[in-house]
Design an enzyme around this catalytic site. Structure first.
Site, PDB file in Angstrom:
ATOM      1  N   SER A  90       0.836  -1.191   0.000  1.00  0.00           N
ATOM      2  CA  SER A  90       0.000   0.000   0.000  1.00  0.00           C
ATOM      3  C   SER A  90       0.880   1.254   0.000  1.00  0.00           C
ATOM      4  O   SER A  90       1.665   1.452  -0.930  1.00  0.00           O
ATOM      5  CB  SER A  90      -0.960  -0.033   1.194  1.00  0.00           C
ATOM      6  N   ASP A 103      -9.577  -4.690  -5.099  1.00  0.00           N
ATOM      7  CA  ASP A 103      -8.873  -3.538  -4.546  1.00  0.00           C
ATOM      8  C   ASP A 103      -9.120  -2.320  -5.423  1.00  0.00           C
ATOM      9  O   ASP A 103      -8.956  -2.380  -6.651  1.00  0.00           O
ATOM     10  CB  ASP A 103      -7.376  -3.850  -4.481  1.00  0.00           C
TER      11      ASP A 103
END
Length: 317
Positions: free
Chosen positions: A168, A260
């Site tokens: 991330s 995602d």
């Protein structure tokens, strides 16, 4: 909403809140856990390091008895945790559990960096912390590095097999660090063998709504960004972004997940790198039916185990 009668001035639930008196309430994360001489599940050992007065890290070593017996030098991973640049910690339960599993599977030494967080620190400090930690690792090859050398790195680390990785926001940091390494170089002429960008935090005004939580978090951690979510640090495709041909590694692994929100930009990143003239090799792993950083949140699932094995295979190649 109030905190002891204090007004909330920034509410980015379920991630973070900031109150009028400056108090910061981090809503997402997991408890601090100490390092372990030997993890009961994996046998991985860990201990905490002081890189400088303001910069810490946790180093992981696979089962010591195996490594000591073989006297084998191991790849080194410099790792950056996720958390939108404003939450998370290398000293957290989630980070420790995940890295124990990855270190065991890949048989690597890992230095996980406890970089500064926003809003207490500007974004530039976060990137600089991450760069300083990498340079501290590579300084171990110098005869007079000006640092106290870490025995696990000296005795068992292979400085010809340096990897940079993160999830991330950590994947974003890894991208920016590898770019910087390609331009500035590393201590002792050390080269980065591979970059591992897992669910990298990239944004673009063509892909993301400005009022989405991910966009709001970026503006929160980088309020001085001239072009918002099209700032070159978060959008590697804009004209002002450094050329991806400068990536300072020879192999790249990009991990994405079907559910995602960041998936499309991860795929696009890999495709642009492949076509830009960069001389390295790019691999993409896409996991169906899963969301952002699922392998950290639930590492016991079969797809999480498979992804950890896939990352380990990339390192072992």
């Amino acid at each position: 909403m109030d905190f002891d009668g204090n007004e909330v001035v920034i509410d980015l639930s379920p991630v973070i809140r900031v109150y009028k008196d400056g108090h910061v309430e981090r809503l997402f994360g997991s408890p601090y856990v100490p390092p372990s001489p030997e993890d009961s599940v994996t046998g991985v050992s860990s201990k905490d390091l002081t890189i400088s007065s303001d910069l810490k890290a946790r180093i992981y070593h696979p089962k010591l008895s195996i490594t000591t017996a073989s006297n084998k030098k191991l790849p080194i991973l410099v790792y950056y945790h996720g958390g939108g640049f404003c939450v998370g910690s290398t000293f957290s339960f989630l980070s420790q559990r995940y890295l124990n599993l990855l270190v065991s599977e890949a048989n690597i030494i890992t230095v996980s960096v406890e970089y500064s967080l926003a809003p207490e620190h500007p974004l530039s400090v976060i990137y600089d912390d991450s760069w300083t930690a990498l340079q501290w690792v590579t300084a171990h090859v110098l005869e007079n590095p000006g640092i106290k050398k870490e025995p696990w790195l000296i005795d068992h680390g292979d400085f010809k097999k340096i990897f940079i990785g993160g999830d991330s926001a950590g994947g974003n940091i890894a991208h920016n660090v590898v770019l910087r390494a390609g331009v500035e170089g590393l201590n002792g002429g050390v080269k980065i063998l591979g970059g591992i960008l897992s669910f990298p935090y990239f944004l673009s005004s063509t892909e993301n709504r400005g009022d989405s939580l991910l966009s709001k978090i970026w503006v929160f951690v980088n309020p001085s960004a001239e072009n918002g979510i099209d700032d070159p640090k978060i959008n590697p495709f804009v004209e002002k972004a450094p050329s991806l041909t400068e990536l300072g590694c020879s192999r790249l692994l990009v991990c994405v997940a079907e559910k995602d929100e960041l998936r499309n930009l991860g795929i696009r990143y890999a495709e642009v790198v492949k076509k830009c003239g960069w001389k390295g090799e790019v691999e993409v792993v896409e996991v169906e039916g899963e969301g952002h950083c699922f392998q950290i949140l639930n590492p016991d699932g079969e797809k999480a185990k498979h992804l950890i094995k896939r990352i380990a295979e990339f390192i072992k190649q």
